[in-house]
Design a protein around this motif. Sequence first.
Motif, short mmCIF file in Angstrom:
data_model
loop_
_atom_site.label_atom_id
_atom_site.label_comp_id
_atom_site.label_asym_id
_atom_site.label_seq_id
_atom_site.Cartn_x
_atom_site.Cartn_y
_atom_site.Cartn_z
N THR A 1 0.38 -1.53 -0.06
CA THR A 1 -0.40 -0.01 0.19
C THR A 1 0.84 1.26 0.29
O THR A 1 1.28 1.66 1.12
CB THR A 1 -1.07 -0.42 1.18
OG1 THR A 1 -1.26 -1.36 0.81
CG2 THR A 1 -1.89 1.02 1.37
N PRO B 1 1.72 5.71 -0.74
CA PRO B 1 1.40 6.77 -0.85
C PRO B 1 0.99 7.45 -2.54
O PRO B 1 1.92 6.25 -3.45
CB PRO B 1 2.08 7.57 -0.50
CG PRO B 1 2.42 7.10 0.47
CD PRO B 1 2.86 5.96 -0.13
N PRO C 1 -7.21 1.07 -6.14
CA PRO C 1 -7.55 2.88 -4.92
C PRO C 1 -7.32 1.55 -3.99
O PRO C 1 -8.02 0.60 -3.64
CB PRO C 1 -8.82 3.51 -4.85
CG PRO C 1 -9.64 2.78 -6.33
CD PRO C 1 -8.17 1.92 -6.72
N SER C 2 -6.38 2.22 -2.08
CA SER C 2 -6.69 1.70 -1.27
C SER C 2 -8.16 0.98 -0.61
O SER C 2 -8.46 0.50 -0.01
CB SER C 2 -5.46 1.49 -0.42
OG SER C 2 -6.32 3.13 0.12
N SER C 3 -9.07 2.04 -0.96
CA SER C 3 -10.63 1.65 -0.55
C SER C 3 -10.97 0.39 -1.32
O SER C 3 -12.08 0.31 -0.53
CB SER C 3 -10.98 2.32 -0.36
OG SER C 3 -11.17 3.53 -1.81
N GLU D 1 -2.64 5.06 -2.00
CA GLU D 1 -4.24 5.75 -1.49
C GLU D 1 -4.53 7.20 -1.83
O GLU D 1 -3.11 8.25 -1.85
CB GLU D 1 -2.86 6.26 -0.18
CG GLU D 1 -3.03 4.77 1.23
CD GLU D 1 -1.38 5.13 2.30
OE1 GLU D 1 -0.88 7.17 2.00
OE2 GLU D 1 -1.35 4.80 3.12
N GLY D 2 -5.34 7.21 -1.98
CA GLY D 2 -6.29 7.97 -3.27
C GLY D 2 -7.19 7.68 -3.48
O GLY D 2 -8.04 6.69 -3.67
#
Lengths: 423, 423
Positions: free
Chosen positions: A406, A408, B168-170, B190-191
């Motif tokens: 994971t 940025p 996307p990490s979500s 992350e985004g």
Amino acid sequence: MTLTAASTTATSFNLGSARALSCRECGHEIPLAPEFACPQCFGPLEVAYDFPEITRASIEAGPKSIWRYRQLLPVPTDVTRHPNTEPGLTRLIKADRLAAALGVRSLWVKDDTGNPTHSFKDRVVAVALAAARELGFSVLACPSTGNLANAVAAAAARAGWDSVVLIPSSLEQAKILTTAVYGGTLLAVEGNYDDVNRLATELAAEHEDWAFVNVNVRPYYAEGSKTLGYEVAEQLGWRLPGQVVVPVASGSQLTKVDKGFQELGKLGLVEPTPYRVFGAQATGCSPVSKAFADGLDVVQPVRPDTIARSLAIGNPADGPYVLDAVRRTGGAVADVSDEEVVEGIRLLARTEGVFAETAGGVTVATAKKLVETGQLDPDAETVLLITGDGLKTLDAVSGRVGPTATVPASSKAVREALAARHG
Amino acid sequence: MTLTAASTTATSFNLGSARALSCRECGHEIPLAPEFACPQCFGPLEVAYDFPEITRASIEAGPKSIWRYRQLLPVPTDVTRHPNTEPGLTRLIKADRLAAALGVRSLWVKDDTGNPTHSFKDRVVAVALAAARELGFSVLACPSTGNLANAVAAAAARAGWDSVVLIPSSLEQAKILTTAVYGGTLLAVEGNYDDVNRLATELAAEHEDWAFVNVNVRPYYAEGSKTLGYEVAEQLGWRLPGQVVVPVASGSQLTKVDKGFQELGKLGLVEPTPYRVFGAQATGCSPVSKAFADGLDVVQPVRPDTIARSLAIGNPADGPYVLDAVRRTGGAVADVSDEEVVEGIRLLARTEGVFAETAGGVTVATAKKLVETGQLDPDAETVLLITGDGLKTLDAVSGRVGPTATVPASSKAVREALAARHG
């Protein structure tokens, strides 16, 4: 269901080349009818044929589905005139990367996840429905916890038939959705799968217009699995493979692939070269593997406990016939742990890009074991049957696979993550 | 990526009949290269061809995959020599029951859920990988939240390539599993999806051996969608349908189906009969539909808010070309609510036994609306493109479908439940 007036005049049914139902135990024949047990010895009935002359060219010119083999199936000759799911003719891919991983020379994967509801059940259900229509049924039914429920509900919807699918009421929500969406009658039965099965047999006797695909029209249904054998041979360029590895639930599929290979040889569609048939089970439900190892002809029922639920039949009806086929051809039956099943799924996915359900993991992992034990000849051409889809058994890989990292949203972060991985 | 020494000598690339990259805006041509924007006007590049003479017979004698059309694609002539997912040649089924429900006379459903990872993305990714290999790349990459991630990871695994998939990490766990299982590099960023997309463009510029299928090899990738048009025409018996309804995300697929139809006509493979192309969007992401309704040539970006996530591209790159194709052929673009999307999924499933993802619900529901508004001619033969699988968007039907009844395990209880239902 007993022999009725209708079934004694059954020779009028148009089921193509199918001639009769023949007992696999005593050989007694009865006319084509919705029967599944021999009236003389209660042995299982299977379809017997008078095949016409059939050529490769006529098959190749046929539909791009199992119906290219319609002359070899117990279905009306005009079967394609009725709306149906048109299953089959799924990919047979040369699996060189998996071959290297397993240490075998020439390997193929038959990927039956390409079927309409993503398992081989679409084949058998399509044949069952076509035969059931001719036999006078008007409702398609089954007890099931998974692939069969999807296939029956979808096939009935497509044909404009009512369906009745019986499931245990405890079934997971996702599996309920994938059947309920087709809009047939879906009955959640309070009880376990054995209760559901008993209820199905009871209902089959009471509702004469209900075709329970795997109960009262089972002899026709089961023939659909022959098409896996036909397709493998045709896709190899009209020849038989040296070895085939088949997952074993009831055992029907394995015996029918064997039957299909034999028929092609007898009809002159392939050279009748020797082949060996191997059965694959999960250790948590491995009664046939155990009987094979113990040198027995009978199969002792077990209580299933495995993640390979689509293979979890503790008392496999065709177990003895699997043992026959495997021993006659010089094959074997083996079994693998649930841990190995998951590894089998992952190995197939990362080498060949095929995401199989747990049954596929069983097949791959068993093939690996059979190579290691020397039972599978690494120099003979081998075909693995992958009969269901990983999307239906996501739980098996949940917690086992995930993101590499994971990061940025910056290219620097990506570089560092990759360096850390390779470093 | 700018023009490099490699790309100026690009005429040596073996990409079959592909001759050059041509700007869709100014017509400027450059040699075949890993470029996607015109060096003169920054317009989008697409592949231009010098087609040889091609016959129906030669196509019909080809592989049972998109590679039967390899002479019409920007791929090496020996493309089938390399392991690939062998997508395509999915079912085209006559949909009489859905036709009756929609009030149209002759309807077909092109069911692309039969592809290796169960969406049309397998087509475009296979073409992208084949072209990328020839162009000198060695890693297959993409930003994606769903079908494309599955297709890229699977295709790379099968080919023995590394893959880099950015998500996307979500993203939901199930969608992570179905890509991670193939074992490539999966980066959770992350985004939001816009961040992921920006990162992809950045990485494409930095890593010259990474082929981002929908970025730096996009002109080749996009051509894969032509095969949907080719297959529809071939499966109809080498003729064009009167109308086709295509879901619109970036809009690329619709323009390529149109391009495919036109090519077949020009090559004499079909009669160049008139056809009308229709676009389908979800109201929650309907910038092209809005532009069509407003009579505009440009598309105003929107912020997507719909359950049809695979179509949720708020700023569709090919939007203007969709408007061109639709207006030129006399078609239309329309949109439907999320509620209608779910109804579309259910209608298709219960009439034809095809369980589509939300994008398929969009297509069916839009077709229904277009009939109601009189824009779709109910008497013209119509094809609906179903491009992805319901197993991947179970949430859409969750809570909407379920068991007909829950019953004790007795046939009496079943009778009563059925009587209550029909009574």
